[in-house]
Design a protein around this motif. Structure first.
Motif, short mmCIF file in Angstrom:
data_model
loop_
_atom_site.label_atom_id
_atom_site.label_comp_id
_atom_site.label_asym_id
_atom_site.label_seq_id
_atom_site.Cartn_x
_atom_site.Cartn_y
_atom_site.Cartn_z
N GLY A 1 -8.25 -0.73 15.75
CA GLY A 1 -9.33 0.23 15.69
C GLY A 1 -9.22 1.37 16.68
N ASP B 1 0.81 -1.22 0.00
CA ASP B 1 0.00 0.00 0.00
C ASP B 1 0.84 1.26 0.00
OD1 ASP B 1 0.97 0.03 2.60
OD2 ASP B 1 -0.96 -0.40 3.54
N THR C 1 -4.21 5.29 15.97
CA THR C 1 -3.92 6.00 14.72
C THR C 1 -2.49 5.77 14.27
OG1 THR C 1 -3.23 8.05 15.84
CG2 THR C 1 -5.57 7.80 15.35
N ARG D 1 -5.75 6.94 4.17
CA ARG D 1 -5.05 5.73 3.76
C ARG D 1 -4.92 4.76 4.93
NH1 ARG D 1 0.49 7.17 1.12
NH2 ARG D 1 0.39 4.94 0.65
N ARG D 2 -5.86 4.82 5.85
CA ARG D 2 -5.80 3.96 7.03
C ARG D 2 -5.85 2.49 6.61
NH1 ARG D 2 -7.01 4.37 12.53
NH2 ARG D 2 -7.63 2.37 13.43
N PRO D 3 -4.82 1.69 6.98
CA PRO D 3 -4.80 0.28 6.56
C PRO D 3 -5.70 -0.59 7.45
CG PRO D 3 -2.84 0.77 7.85
CD PRO D 3 -3.60 2.07 7.71
N THR D 4 -6.08 -1.72 6.93
CA THR D 4 -6.97 -2.62 7.68
C THR D 4 -6.25 -3.31 8.83
OG1 THR D 4 -6.48 -4.41 6.11
CG2 THR D 4 -8.41 -3.03 5.66
N ASP D 5 -4.90 -3.37 8.79
CA ASP D 5 -4.19 -4.04 9.87
C ASP D 5 -3.82 -3.09 11.02
OD1 ASP D 5 -2.43 -2.67 8.23
OD2 ASP D 5 -0.81 -4.14 8.40
#
Length: 332
Positions: A135, A88, A138, A128-132
């Motif tokens: 939650g 990414d 940041t 562009r927050r990645p899924t890994d």
């Protein structure tokens, strides 16, 4: 075999509100204005740094001693902690890196300056927050750092973050923690001014005679309102650790824990009462709350504060929020 970077920040000045490294300079100003004497001081390692380097080298580590005088020079060191490129395109820390970072600190503000640059390097933009990424965070897990206090002989009189965390202060012990110790993960406070807080912040001040200067503002922790803007406030403490747990003997923070995933906030408000004889008495009411975030909105034009020992003035809303377990230290 480990590669160890011993990073020292020049301490000529700490810029208000940001700490060493603000405005691109750690050395009291960049360019030709720096004298040859200042340049010599900046590049000469302190005795604890040399001792730690000798112990690390004797243990087989490859050691590089670096003195940084600007944010750019700190950033150049931090590139050594990068992971291989991600699909990414995000810059990410290498969790399996054989490079270890030791920060030689003359003050907590210098340690904060390095963590601030780590956050700026590795925090992905919201778009562009990645899924890994967790939650409740940041930033990813930041690389552990070794902390080398530059005044180990004063351990009994210091109340810096290293002392609060029970970290080793002897250079040889610091080297042992970096090579053989474990990473202790700690909470990090970020704020909407773009900086970070490791220990805590204290809002309020006193005049030249030592008398407290009251101020007014709204202080809200999650959904709890500690001050609505009408009461005069003696002090407001925002705590991740215990550096600002009390003020002149007045207990503020009840039990801040830098690894519990929440911050603690206390507001001290003067309360006037009268005795049976009509005599005026003043006591201080301390209101406390714990939560994920705090917002302070000053009503006064400027409210002085200390944040990890760095002085500044608050003239508009400031919010702090906790990043659970975001940073780590090497400990025995």
């Amino acid at each position: 075999m480990y590669d160890v970077v011993l990073l020292t920040l020049d301490s000529e000045r700490d810029a208000p509100g940001e700490g060493c490294g603000s405005d691109g300079a750690c050395c009291g100003g960049a360019g030709e204005a720096n004298s040859a004497r200042r340049e010599e001081r900046c590049v000469t390692p302190r005795v604890p740094v040399l001792t730690c380097a000798d112990v690390l080298t004797a243990r087989g580590a490859r050691v590089a001693a670096v003195t940084a005088r600007s944010d750019a020079e700190i950033d150049e060191v931090l590139t050594r902690l990068d992971a291989p490129p991600r699909p990414d395109g995000l810059t990410w820390p290498d969790q399996d890196s054989k490079t270890r970072l030791v920060v030689a600190t003359a003050s907590d503000s210098q340690l904060r300056a390095v963590l601030r640059r780590l956050v700026r390097r590795y925090a992905p933009p919201p778009s562009r927050r990645p899924t890994d990424l967790a939650g409740n965070r940041t930033v990813p897990d930041l690389p552990p750092v070794g902390v080398l206090p530059l005044d180990p002989a004063r351990a009994g009189t210091r109340h810096d973050l290293a002392a609060q965390l029970g970290l080793p202060r002897d250079p040889a012990a610091v080297a042992g923690a970096v090579l053989d110790g474990t990473a202790r993960r700690l909470d990090l406070l970020r704020n909407d001014a773009g900086s970070v807080t490791l220990d805590g912040a204290l809002l309020g001040a006193a005049d030249e005679a030592g008398r407290p200067l009251h101020w007014r503002g709204r202080v809200e922790v999650d959904d709890a309102v500690l001050a609505d803007g009408e009461d005069p406030i003696l002090a407001c403490a925002v705590g991740n650790a215990g550096g600002y747990a009390s003020l002149d003997g007045l207990p503020l923070l009840a039990g801040p824990d830098p690894a519990d995933g929440v911050l603690e906030v206390a507001v001290a408000v003067p309360v006037v009462t009268r005795s049976a004889l009509g005599r005026r008495k003043v006591r201080f009411e301390v209101r406390r709350a714990r939560g994920r975030a705090v917002a302070v909105v000053p009503r006064d034009e400027r409210v002085p504060f200390l944040d990890d020992g760095v002085a500044g003035e608050l003239s508009r809303k400031r919010s702090w929020w906790v990043e659970p377990g975001a940073w780590a230290v090497w400990t025995i």
